[in-house]
Structure formats: C-alpha cells, structure tokens
Design a protein around this motif. Structure first.
Motif, short mmCIF file in Angstrom:
data_model
loop_
_atom_site.label_atom_id
_atom_site.label_comp_id
_atom_site.label_asym_id
_atom_site.label_seq_id
_atom_site.Cartn_x
_atom_site.Cartn_y
_atom_site.Cartn_z
N GLY A 71 -10.53 9.75 -1.73
CA GLY A 71 -10.68 9.31 -0.34
C GLY A 71 -10.56 7.80 -0.22
O GLY A 71 -9.93 7.30 0.74
N TYR A 72 -11.18 7.08 -1.17
CA TYR A 72 -11.10 5.62 -1.15
C TYR A 72 -9.64 5.17 -1.31
O TYR A 72 -9.16 4.29 -0.59
N ALA A 73 -8.91 5.78 -2.24
CA ALA A 73 -7.51 5.40 -2.45
C ALA A 73 -6.67 5.70 -1.22
O ALA A 73 -5.80 4.90 -0.82
N LEU A 74 -6.93 6.86 -0.59
CA LEU A 74 -6.18 7.22 0.62
C LEU A 74 -6.49 6.25 1.76
O LEU A 74 -5.60 5.82 2.50
N ASP A 75 -7.78 5.92 1.90
CA ASP A 75 -8.17 5.00 2.96
C ASP A 75 -7.53 3.62 2.77
O ASP A 75 -7.06 3.01 3.73
N ARG A 76 -7.55 3.14 1.52
CA ARG A 76 -6.93 1.83 1.25
C ARG A 76 -5.43 1.87 1.56
O ARG A 76 -4.87 0.91 2.10
N THR A 77 -4.79 2.96 1.25
CA THR A 77 -3.35 3.08 1.52
C THR A 77 -3.07 3.05 3.02
O THR A 77 -2.18 2.34 3.49
N VAL A 78 -3.85 3.82 3.77
CA VAL A 78 -3.67 3.85 5.23
C VAL A 78 -3.97 2.49 5.83
O VAL A 78 -3.24 1.99 6.71
N TRP A 79 -5.05 1.86 5.41
CA TRP A 79 -5.43 0.56 5.96
C TRP A 79 -4.38 -0.50 5.65
O TRP A 79 -4.01 -1.29 6.52
N THR A 80 -3.86 -0.49 4.45
CA THR A 80 -2.83 -1.46 4.07
C THR A 80 -1.56 -1.24 4.87
O THR A 80 -0.89 -2.19 5.33
N ALA A 81 -1.19 0.02 5.07
CA ALA A 81 0.01 0.33 5.84
C ALA A 81 -0.14 -0.14 7.28
O ALA A 81 0.79 -0.72 7.87
N ASN A 82 -1.30 0.10 7.89
CA ASN A 82 -1.53 -0.35 9.26
C ASN A 82 -1.49 -1.87 9.35
O ASN A 82 -0.96 -2.44 10.32
N LYS A 83 -2.02 -2.53 8.36
CA LYS A 83 -2.05 -4.00 8.36
C LYS A 83 -0.63 -4.57 8.28
O LYS A 83 -0.29 -5.53 8.98
N MET A 84 0.20 -3.94 7.46
CA MET A 84 1.58 -4.41 7.34
C MET A 84 2.37 -4.17 8.63
O MET A 84 3.18 -5.02 9.05
N LEU A 85 2.11 -3.05 9.30
CA LEU A 85 2.80 -2.75 10.54
C LEU A 85 2.40 -3.77 11.62
O LEU A 85 3.25 -4.21 12.42
N LYS A 86 1.14 -4.13 11.68
CA LYS A 86 0.69 -5.10 12.66
C LYS A 86 1.32 -6.46 12.40
O LYS A 86 1.70 -7.18 13.33
N GLN A 87 1.45 -6.86 11.13
CA GLN A 87 2.06 -8.15 10.82
C GLN A 87 3.52 -8.20 11.24
O GLN A 87 4.03 -9.20 11.74
N LYS A 88 4.22 -7.07 11.08
CA LYS A 88 5.62 -7.04 11.50
C LYS A 88 5.75 -7.15 13.02
O LYS A 88 6.65 -7.78 13.55
N LYS A 89 4.83 -6.51 13.73
CA LYS A 89 4.87 -6.59 15.19
C LYS A 89 4.60 -8.03 15.66
O LYS A 89 5.18 -8.51 16.62
N ASP A 90 3.66 -8.70 15.00
CA ASP A 90 3.29 -10.06 15.41
C ASP A 90 4.45 -11.05 15.19
O ASP A 90 4.58 -12.02 15.89
N THR A 91 5.24 -10.73 14.14
CA THR A 91 6.37 -11.63 13.85
C THR A 91 7.58 -11.26 14.69
O THR A 91 8.49 -12.05 14.85
#
Length: 412
Positions: A392-412
């Motif tokens: 669960g921890y590994a899955l959560d970290r994967t989802v959180w990292t993916a969301n973070k990368m998507l937000k950075q692309k939108k901001d740029t």
C-alpha cells in the motif's frame, strides 16, 4: 539535559504533523489495505482451525496377529447343500469346509427372496441326519473305507458309516463321485436325497466371519465336498455337472471387509472423530453384483489389504483395514475373449468364486492435526499486515509522485 540512549535505537522515527501530506488517493488505498488485511487474517484463522488427516507409512508390527474376514455373499443359482467354502494361504495351511461351523446359511427362492420366515438357518442344512436308532447298527461305507474284519470286532472297534454325512466324507477322501446320495441307505432313510433334490432350484446366502493368518492366500466358494491330495486341492463336482441346465456362480456381494466389522454393531461403529461424526471404513466390494448365466465360469477378485489406524484429536482411535480390488472372470474352456479379440483366456479350473488376498507388510497411520499451529497463525497474520501495508505504501507513493509530476507539467 542529555538525551536517553534509547533514542539512538528507535527504528520507528516519527514525523511531525506539519510534515505530513494527506491525499484522497491515500485514504482510498488505506481503506483497500484494511479490507485486504482483514480478509487475509480471516483466511489464516480458518486455516488455523481446519483439521486435516496427515498419513504416515510405517512397518506393520502386528503381522503375527490373526485377521478377520467378514463375508456376506448371495448366490441366486446355487443351493446351500452344494456350496463349500475353503481358505488356503502361502504357508500351506488349509481351512476346509468352513460352512459347517460358524457360518449362517440362508435359503433363497428363485427370485432371491429369503425363505423360512426371514431368519438365518445356522448349521441346519449340514448336520448329521440319523439313519436309525438301533444302537448296534454299523452302516456300510460302500468300499470307500475298508471295513474288513468288522464281523470279528466289537461294536466300538468297528469301522462304520452310520450317517449320510459320514458316507459323503468317506467318498470325498477317495475322490469318488457322490452325486445326491441316491441308493445309499443312510442318505435314503435320513431323507437327505429327497431334501437335496427339492432344493436344486434354490439359491443361498452365506454370512459369517472367518479368521486367517496375515499371509497371502485365497478364499473360495466351490461346489461339492473338498479334498486335498499331494499337490492338488479338488472338489466333488458330480452333482454340479449332473444337471446340465442348473447351477452357476452368479453372485452378489452384500458385504466384504477385513478386521472388526461395523455392520455387526461392534465398537468400531461408535468411534468418532473430533467433529463427533461416526467414522467407518469404506468397503469397495459392497453391493457388487455379477450375472453371467454361465455354468462353466470362474470369477476372481484380487485384493490388496493394508492395515490402517486413525488417530483423532479427541483421543479416539480406529483400527481397520483398507483394501483395493481388481475383478476378473473367464470361461473354463479358455480361448479368445469375445470383447477383446487379442486376449486369450487361460484354460482349466473349476466353476467357483475366488477371493485372492495379499496382506501388505506396511501400515498406514492417519493422524488428525490442525493445518497450522498458533505460532504459524500469528506469523501468517503479521506477514499479511506487513506485506499489505508495504504494498500500500509503495502504491501510494507511486500515485502521489505521478500526481505531483502532472501538476508540475500543468504549471509549466
């Protein structure tokens, strides 16, 4: 103020509340992890409470003891007066004409229904029938046994055949054909001849228990009196072949087992396992029926017997025997098999029903045990919790990292 030394050993370092980031996806993953953990722990608990039978194979140390064979067989086309039961084993021991003692013989009508009020007749058909009440009577043995010199002997020293059964035994000793005893005084006067001819169209049911050595051998039903001569075991087949269209060894096995017989209501039937279910062993031949309508036919069963003990968690034990069975039948004239043209049957033998048994030197011990011990259950539960939380921890970290990368692309 000095810090406690245990702080350096803390493997579970905590983060402050302000450093935590909570997300909706993390909450969803947490709920999923809780459900999976509960399911896995429930499965572990079910395994922990499940009872299994674990077999163990050991050398049978009770081979010096005798073994009971329980028999209940019906012959729809063989009268009780004609049947003989013998047992032979590889040691050379022979138990001959066992139906004269310890067995129940029951007459059946042509439809297979029991006669005489439905009760078993014990030894009634083979008891000696008295020829005369004359105390000085000395019956002839008709040359089967030498009676030379009887005229000069006292009555107690004479060689006499005073009953039909004694004449029949004398004939068997010299392998003479006895037929139905016609024209033999002892048989005519005692009513044996009339009785046996009245029963020619009847069947017979044999029921009883016989004790054998724990050695390979055979048990067989055959027609007529048996005789053992050097190197050969033979039967008087005269009456069987006198009537061309009568008699055959079609049969139905009502019950056949080794060891204590649960069908007799003995202690074995009351043995219960941990769940209080009555435990009985299986009998593969029970209910087996063979109808061939062939007079000159040999029926054979090959049995492999293994001693078996059940040990239950509640302290009860069950001593029994398991066996497998292979069936074979063939015509006495031998030759090609009609169903299998490439098979050639052996030639010879007598019309009969044989049970060949082979006693295994091994013993099976079946022990009731729980699938898991308490320590295994606890270990499995902890492993389930740790493994699910890690995934669960590994899955959560994967989802959180993916969301973070998507937000950075939108901001740029």
């Amino acid at each position: 103020m000095a810090k406690p030394r245990l702080l350096n050993l803390d493997a579970f370092a905590k983060t402050v509340e302000d450093a935590k980031v909570r997300t909706a996806s993390g909450g969803l993953i947490t709920v999923g992890c809780i459900l999976v953990v509960l399911m896995l722990i429930m499965n572990e608990w079910i395994d922990y409470r499940t009872i299994a039978i674990r077999p163990e194979l050991v050398v049978d140390r009770d081979r010096s003891k005798k073994l009971d064979i329980n028999i209940d067989v019906s012959f729809p086309n063989m009268p009780c007066d004609l049947l003989t039961l013998d047992i032979m084993d590889v040691s050379g021991d022979l138990q001959a004409d066992l139906l004269k003692s310890g067995f129940q013989k029951y007459r059946l009508n042509p439809d297979g229904e029991q006669l005489d009020g439905g009760e078993f007749i014990i030894n009634q058909d083979i008891k000696d029938l008295i020829t005369t009440n004359d105390p000085n009577y000395c019956g002839s043995c008709y040359g089967a046994i030498s009676q030379e010199g009887n005229d000069q002997k006292k009555l107690e020293d004479k060689v006499c055949c005073n009953t039909c059964e004694s004449v029949k035994a004398a004939y068997a000793q010299v392998a003479w054909a006895f037929y139905d005893g016609k024209d033999i005084e002892q048989c005519e006067k005692s009513g044996y001849v009339e009785q046996i001819n009245q029963r020619l169209d009847e069947g017979c049911r044999i029921k009883g228990t016989v004790e054998i050595n724990r050695l390979a051998g055979n048990l067989h039903f055959a027609p007529g009196s048996s005789l053992t001569i050097p190197g050969k075991h033979v039967h008087d087949m005269s009456l069987y072949y006198k009537h061309e269209n009568r008699f055959n060894f079609d049969h139905e096995i009502n019950h056949f087992s080794f060891g204590p017989d649960p069908h007799e209501g003995r202690e074995i039937e009351m043995v219960k396992n941990t769940k209080n279910d009555v435990v009985t062993s299986t009998h593969p031949l029970d209910g087996h029926k063979v109808i061939k309508n062939e007079k000159n036919h040999l029926f054979s069963y090959y049995l492999k017997v293994v001693a078996t003990r059940y040990e239950f968690l509640n302290g009860n034990t069950l001593e029994t025997n398991q066996f497998s069975s292979t069936y074979h039948d063939r015509p006495l004239q031998g030759g090609k098999d009609e169903d299998h043209p490439h098979t050639l049957h052996a030639r010879g033998g007598i019309p009969s029903l044989f049970f060949y048994f082979d006693i295994s030197p091994l013993k099976v011990i079946n022990r009731e045990q729980y699938l898991k011990s308490l320590s295994s259950f606890l270990l499995g539960a902890c492993s389930a919790v740790g493994g699910v939380l890690t995934m669960g921890y590994a899955l959560d970290r994967t989802v959180w990292t993916a969301n973070k990368m998507l937000k950075q692309k939108k901001d740029t």
